[in-house]
Design an enzyme around this catalytic site. Sequence first.
Site, PDB file in Angstrom:
ATOM      1  N   ARG A 207       0.847  -1.195   0.000  1.00 51.20           N
ATOM      2  CA  ARG A 207       0.000   0.000   0.000  1.00 51.20           C
ATOM      3  C   ARG A 207       0.884   1.247   0.000  1.00 51.20           C
ATOM      4  NH1 ARG A 207      -2.131   2.994   4.299  1.00 51.20           N
ATOM      5  NH2 ARG A 207      -1.437   1.416   5.793  1.00 51.20           N
TER       6      ARG A 207
ATOM      7  N   HIS B 250      23.379  -1.316 -24.522  1.00 57.96           N
ATOM      8  CA  HIS B 250      22.735  -2.519 -25.026  1.00 57.96           C
ATOM      9  C   HIS B 250      23.655  -3.734 -24.916  1.00 57.96           C
ATOM     10  CE1 HIS B 250      19.887  -4.766 -27.479  1.00 57.96           C
ATOM     11  NE2 HIS B 250      20.925  -5.214 -28.182  1.00 57.96           N
TER      12      HIS B 250
END
Length: 557
Positions: A289, A521
């Site tokens: 929460r 990458h």
Amino acid sequence: ATSLSTPKLSTTLSSPTLHSLLYKHKFSLLSLSNPIKPLHFNFLTHSRSTPSSLSCTRRRFTAPRAESSNGADAPRHYDFDLFTIGAGSGGVRASRFASNFGASVAVCELPFSTISSDSTGGVGGTCVLRGCVPKKLLVYASKYSHEFEESCGFGWNYDVEPRFDWSTLIANKNAELQRLTGIYKNILKNAGVTLIEGRGKVVDPHTVDVDGKLYSAKNILISVGGRPFIPDIPGSEYAIDSDAALDLPTKPNKIAIVGGGYIALEFAGIFNGLKSEVHVFIRQKKVLRGFDEEIRDFVGEQMSLRGIEFHTEESPQAIVKSADGSLSLKTSRGTVEGFSHIMFATGRRPNTKNLGLETVGVKMTKNGAIEVDEYSRTSVPSIWAVGDVTDRINLTPVALMEGGALAKTIFAHEPTKPDYRNVPAAVFSQPPIGQVGLMEEQAIKEFGDVDVYTANFRPLKATISGLPDRVFMKLIVCAKTSKVLGLHMCGDDAPEIVQGFAIAVKAGLTKADFDATVGIHPTSAEEFVTMRTPTRKVRSSPSEGKAEHDIKAAAGV
């Protein structure tokens, strides 16, 4: 100790609230109906010394006679310029910085123990001894089982099942804690800070009692942190908290963890990775929460796929111990039996009992948090407080920030407010979470029109491991200014990745700045700079409670 939105600092108790990882915490700010005395930043009677002179000579500052808040005359001379109760992250930082600014400083702390109590603690505080550090060490230990599974797809075979020894882990963990508490003691010693072992109690606005010995101080700092809270239900004496869970004599075979916040999820991942059977009981429909809704959904799904069983919308009612020593947890929906351990991760409370604060007029909230102004000053002008004891943002780096700001305010003639904007945070669940800035719901409420970019993908490693691991990433962008308002990630290395991107969010960079950045990458992190098409566009006036969503294809899937 969080949603980590930017709190709007105020001196009223009605100021906006801030979630602190799991729990919703109000900033403990003093009411204007009973304002504190104005800050006067010329606390020292001598002219400011140069840094070089301070490094060579420890000066004893003499304060002028002043009227204390209880009406009695304060002494003309003090034993120390600053007396700190509690040698955790915030207390050590404030004390060390104050000493470096030339102040005479003392810190009192309880004797070392891996489990805190009214009589035990240790230099380093919760983070070093019973929180961040030992928890992360256990996270490292627990991740190996998942890595063994991953390795099979990469050609690794094991003739014998790898064995884990709990006692070895705990012994090595405790040895590291002893090393770290020694380092903290040396930090204080090298800074010229006097370390006093014992329990401190405030006697009056300028006096501290440490186990019967009195010390006077121009300023007193309270930095005693918090303690785990276990609700008072039948059989609660059989439950353990996070302190005990980090130092158990044996590894749990089957454990119930009550709570759905970050502490509960981190320990669920730890014990699941160490091959315990793990059940998590939460009162809500979802975990975490105060976190982004999509992150909440994603991490719950991923942890379930790893074998953790979640019991949602269940409240604990009682613990029963059987004749064979096993434990049963009775909840609002029934009873689950056969646990070796039941752990409560149901929040923490400020550790302000028996400190004498009420008797000297320090104002506190109902849960015991010390109320402070924007400079961490309490309702008693000579008494200050930083860290979890104030129940602001209960994170170690925030306590460090508050401690440093306080030292500048009092001793460097630089009134400094802690900056709570865009504080990054992590949950070391498995998979882990990193976040900085606003959640989507907060961004819509504050800015109205936002563009949301998301990516949910299978990372390269999982394509060969064969495991169902995925990564979720999210950017929240102001539609009018293109400023990145929030960044969220759940997946391997999320905390490490988000720490770097937190600089960009803190600096106010735009989506165009992200787009102009060349990615590395192949990495998961490059997705944050290659998402081009919004998953949805939300168009709503900030003052209106309604929003229209223009749903588009999810980027990066």
